[in-house]
Design a protein around this motif. Sequence first.
Motif, PDB file in Angstrom:
ATOM      1  N   TYR A 104       0.711  -1.474   0.334  1.00 20.25           N
ATOM      2  CA  TYR A 104      -0.302  -0.135   0.306  1.00 20.25           C
ATOM      3  C   TYR A 104       0.709   1.411  -0.054  1.00 20.25           C
ATOM      4  CZ  TYR A 104      -3.054   3.874   1.959  1.00 20.25           C
ATOM      5  OH  TYR A 104      -3.848   5.348   2.034  1.00 20.25           O
ATOM      6  N   GLU A 105       0.673   2.716  -0.844  1.00 15.94           N
ATOM      7  CA  GLU A 105       1.065   3.582  -0.735  1.00 15.94           C
ATOM      8  C   GLU A 105       0.487   4.181  -1.542  1.00 15.94           C
ATOM      9  OE1 GLU A 105       5.285   5.037  -2.960  1.00 15.94           O
ATOM     10  OE2 GLU A 105       5.000   3.026  -2.874  1.00 15.94           O
ATOM     11  N   ASN A 106       0.161   5.658  -0.721  1.00 17.76           N
ATOM     12  CA  ASN A 106       0.043   6.900  -1.566  1.00 17.76           C
ATOM     13  C   ASN A 106      -1.382   6.923  -2.009  1.00 17.76           C
ATOM     14  OD1 ASN A 106       2.661   8.583  -1.032  1.00 17.76           O
ATOM     15  ND2 ASN A 106       2.982   7.565  -3.114  1.00 17.76           N
ATOM     16  N   GLN A 124      -7.390   3.103   7.037  1.00 17.42           N
ATOM     17  CA  GLN A 124      -8.047   2.846   8.312  1.00 17.42           C
ATOM     18  C   GLN A 124      -7.949   1.436   8.550  1.00 17.42           C
ATOM     19  OE1 GLN A 124      -4.928   3.661  10.206  1.00 17.42           O
ATOM     20  NE2 GLN A 124      -5.472   1.784  11.502  1.00 17.42           N
ATOM     21  N   GLU A 125      -8.859   0.593   7.961  1.00 16.31           N
ATOM     22  CA  GLU A 125     -10.088  -0.399   7.788  1.00 16.31           C
ATOM     23  C   GLU A 125      -8.743  -1.133   6.738  1.00 16.31           C
ATOM     24  OE1 GLU A 125     -13.773  -1.980   7.758  1.00 16.31           O
ATOM     25  OE2 GLU A 125     -14.125   0.259   7.154  1.00 16.31           O
ATOM     26  N   PHE A 126      -8.547  -0.552   5.860  1.00 13.21           N
ATOM     27  CA  PHE A 126      -7.482  -1.353   5.439  1.00 13.21           C
ATOM     28  C   PHE A 126      -6.630  -1.943   5.452  1.00 13.21           C
ATOM     29  CE2 PHE A 126      -5.403  -1.706   0.954  1.00 13.21           C
ATOM     30  CZ  PHE A 126      -5.620  -2.392   0.670  1.00 13.21           C
ATOM     31  N   MET A 127      -5.601  -0.933   6.134  1.00 14.80           N
ATOM     32  CA  MET A 127      -4.179  -1.423   6.172  1.00 14.80           C
ATOM     33  C   MET A 127      -4.707  -2.668   7.942  1.00 14.80           C
ATOM     34  SD  MET A 127      -2.481   0.093   5.395  1.00 14.80           S
ATOM     35  CE  MET A 127      -0.603   0.030   6.052  1.00 14.80           C
ATOM     36  N   GLU A 128      -5.842  -2.456   8.505  1.00 19.25           N
ATOM     37  CA  GLU A 128      -6.070  -3.105   9.465  1.00 19.25           C
ATOM     38  C   GLU A 128      -6.431  -4.717   9.154  1.00 19.25           C
ATOM     39  OE1 GLU A 128      -9.341  -1.783  11.786  1.00 19.25           O
ATOM     40  OE2 GLU A 128      -7.661  -0.323  12.957  1.00 19.25           O
ATOM     41  N   ALA A 129      -7.574  -4.513   7.865  1.00 19.88           N
ATOM     42  CA  ALA A 129      -7.350  -5.833   7.232  1.00 19.88           C
ATOM     43  C   ALA A 129      -6.415  -6.656   6.689  1.00 19.88           C
ATOM     44  CB  ALA A 129      -8.735  -6.250   6.778  1.00 19.88           C
ATOM     45  N   MET A 130      -5.323  -5.898   5.948  1.00 23.61           N
ATOM     46  CA  MET A 130      -4.387  -6.496   5.336  1.00 23.61           C
ATOM     47  C   MET A 130      -3.634  -6.761   6.338  1.00 23.61           C
ATOM     48  SD  MET A 130      -2.231  -3.496   2.570  1.00 23.61           S
ATOM     49  CE  MET A 130      -1.008  -4.670   3.156  1.00 23.61           C
ATOM     50  N   LEU A 131      -3.170  -6.517   7.811  1.00 24.68           N
ATOM     51  CA  LEU A 131      -2.484  -7.096   8.398  1.00 24.68           C
ATOM     52  C   LEU A 131      -3.171  -8.694   9.047  1.00 24.68           C
ATOM     53  CD1 LEU A 131      -1.729  -3.890  10.736  1.00 24.68           C
ATOM     54  CD2 LEU A 131      -0.475  -5.484   9.772  1.00 24.68           C
ATOM     55  N   ALA A 157      -3.669   0.653  -3.275  1.00 24.03           N
ATOM     56  CA  ALA A 157      -3.530  -0.954  -3.067  1.00 24.03           C
ATOM     57  C   ALA A 157      -2.339  -1.274  -3.904  1.00 24.03           C
ATOM     58  CB  ALA A 157      -4.584  -1.773  -3.055  1.00 24.03           C
ATOM     59  N   LYS A 158      -1.424  -1.934  -4.181  1.00 17.41           N
ATOM     60  CA  LYS A 158      -0.432  -2.745  -4.489  1.00 17.41           C
ATOM     61  C   LYS A 158      -0.610  -4.223  -4.898  1.00 17.41           C
ATOM     62  CE  LYS A 158       3.204   0.593  -4.670  1.00 17.41           C
ATOM     63  NZ  LYS A 158       2.870   1.300  -6.161  1.00 17.41           N
ATOM     64  N   LEU A 159      -1.169  -4.707  -5.967  1.00 22.08           N
ATOM     65  CA  LEU A 159      -1.327  -5.861  -6.483  1.00 22.08           C
ATOM     66  C   LEU A 159      -0.246  -6.234  -7.178  1.00 22.08           C
ATOM     67  CD1 LEU A 159      -5.126  -5.439  -7.814  1.00 22.08           C
ATOM     68  CD2 LEU A 159      -4.116  -5.044  -5.744  1.00 22.08           C
ATOM     69  N   VAL A 160      -0.516  -7.944  -7.148  1.00 23.08           N
ATOM     70  CA  VAL A 160       0.720  -9.409  -7.379  1.00 23.08           C
ATOM     71  C   VAL A 160       1.102  -8.430  -9.114  1.00 23.08           C
ATOM     72  CG1 VAL A 160       0.725 -10.298  -5.145  1.00 23.08           C
ATOM     73  CG2 VAL A 160      -1.204 -10.836  -6.906  1.00 23.08           C
ATOM     74  N   PRO A 197      -7.000   1.956  -6.559  1.00 25.06           N
ATOM     75  CA  PRO A 197      -7.652   3.621  -4.680  1.00 25.06           C
ATOM     76  C   PRO A 197      -8.059   2.627  -3.501  1.00 25.06           C
ATOM     77  CG  PRO A 197      -9.837   3.442  -6.680  1.00 25.06           C
ATOM     78  CD  PRO A 197      -8.485   2.651  -6.962  1.00 25.06           C
ATOM     79  N   VAL A 198      -7.485   3.215  -2.939  1.00 23.56           N
ATOM     80  CA  VAL A 198      -8.551   3.045  -1.012  1.00 23.56           C
ATOM     81  C   VAL A 198      -8.677   4.965  -0.939  1.00 23.56           C
ATOM     82  CG1 VAL A 198      -8.122   2.183   1.266  1.00 23.56           C
ATOM     83  CG2 VAL A 198      -6.989   1.457  -1.010  1.00 23.56           C
ATOM     84  N   SER A 199     -10.182   4.593  -0.669  1.00 22.45           N
ATOM     85  CA  SER A 199     -10.533   5.456  -0.449  1.00 22.45           C
ATOM     86  C   SER A 199     -10.172   6.053   1.300  1.00 22.45           C
ATOM     87  CB  SER A 199     -11.693   4.952  -0.123  1.00 22.45           C
ATOM     88  OG  SER A 199     -12.867   4.756   0.706  1.00 22.45           O
ATOM     89  N   ARG A 200      -9.836   7.561   1.496  1.00 16.47           N
ATOM     90  CA  ARG A 200      -9.189   8.101   2.455  1.00 16.47           C
ATOM     91  C   ARG A 200     -10.172   7.538   3.878  1.00 16.47           C
ATOM     92  NH1 ARG A 200     -10.865  12.360   5.593  1.00 16.47           N
ATOM     93  NH2 ARG A 200     -12.389  13.251   3.763  1.00 16.47           N
TER      94      ARG A 200
END
Length: 235
Positions: free
Chosen positions: A199-201, A220-227, A204-207, A213-216
Amino acid sequence: MIKIAVCDDDDNMILELKNKISGYMNETSYKAEIHSFSCAEDLLKSDIIFDIVFLDIQMGSMTGMEAAKRFRQSGSECFLIFVTVLKEYVYDAFSVEASDYLLKPLNSQRFLSTMNRIIHYVEDKKTSVLTIQKGCWCKSIRFADILYCEAINRKIYVHTKQEIIDYYFRINELEKQLESDFFCCHRSYLVNLHAVCGYENGQAKLVNGENIPVSRLRRQEFMEAMLNYMKKGDR
């Protein structure tokens, strides 16, 4: 709905199999459509995507084994069950990835054991795929093959490892059909967390090298889901 084909050139055998399958479904509360065919050619002409196919081996001009090979060549992943009097073809069944090999006359206990095992696999398979229907066209896509889904106007574009498939559907309804590993990172995007490598700027970076895009509001919820997804993979 489980779709089952019975193919045999003996009408009595077709009737016996249909009765056994119907009896099993009634006792287990599964729902099934059973279609019968008296020759392999008619079975192959059908445009129905079958979950389970019961096949006799000795039939007219085309054998059940040849029909099974054609199923596999066409990409079919149905569960094939041979029902035959011929013991000598049991090893050939492995070449077409047959799920079982039942000898006539049918043993009721063996039939029950086979159905219990196959139905379990069918149910697992059905819950791990997204089925897309466009008019008379239908296709099942494994969740594992989906990178992300994108909503544009009234259409959904399903981006897979092999292709992009579009159809008319709502993204909020699609989200209900997908597994928990899919995350709505933007009001127009559902991403498979398995396909995310960074994830950057706000992207979401895919394989496969794409960025989505990840909405503003969902960052935070996306980062938690990734972790959480990565932690689950480490178990």
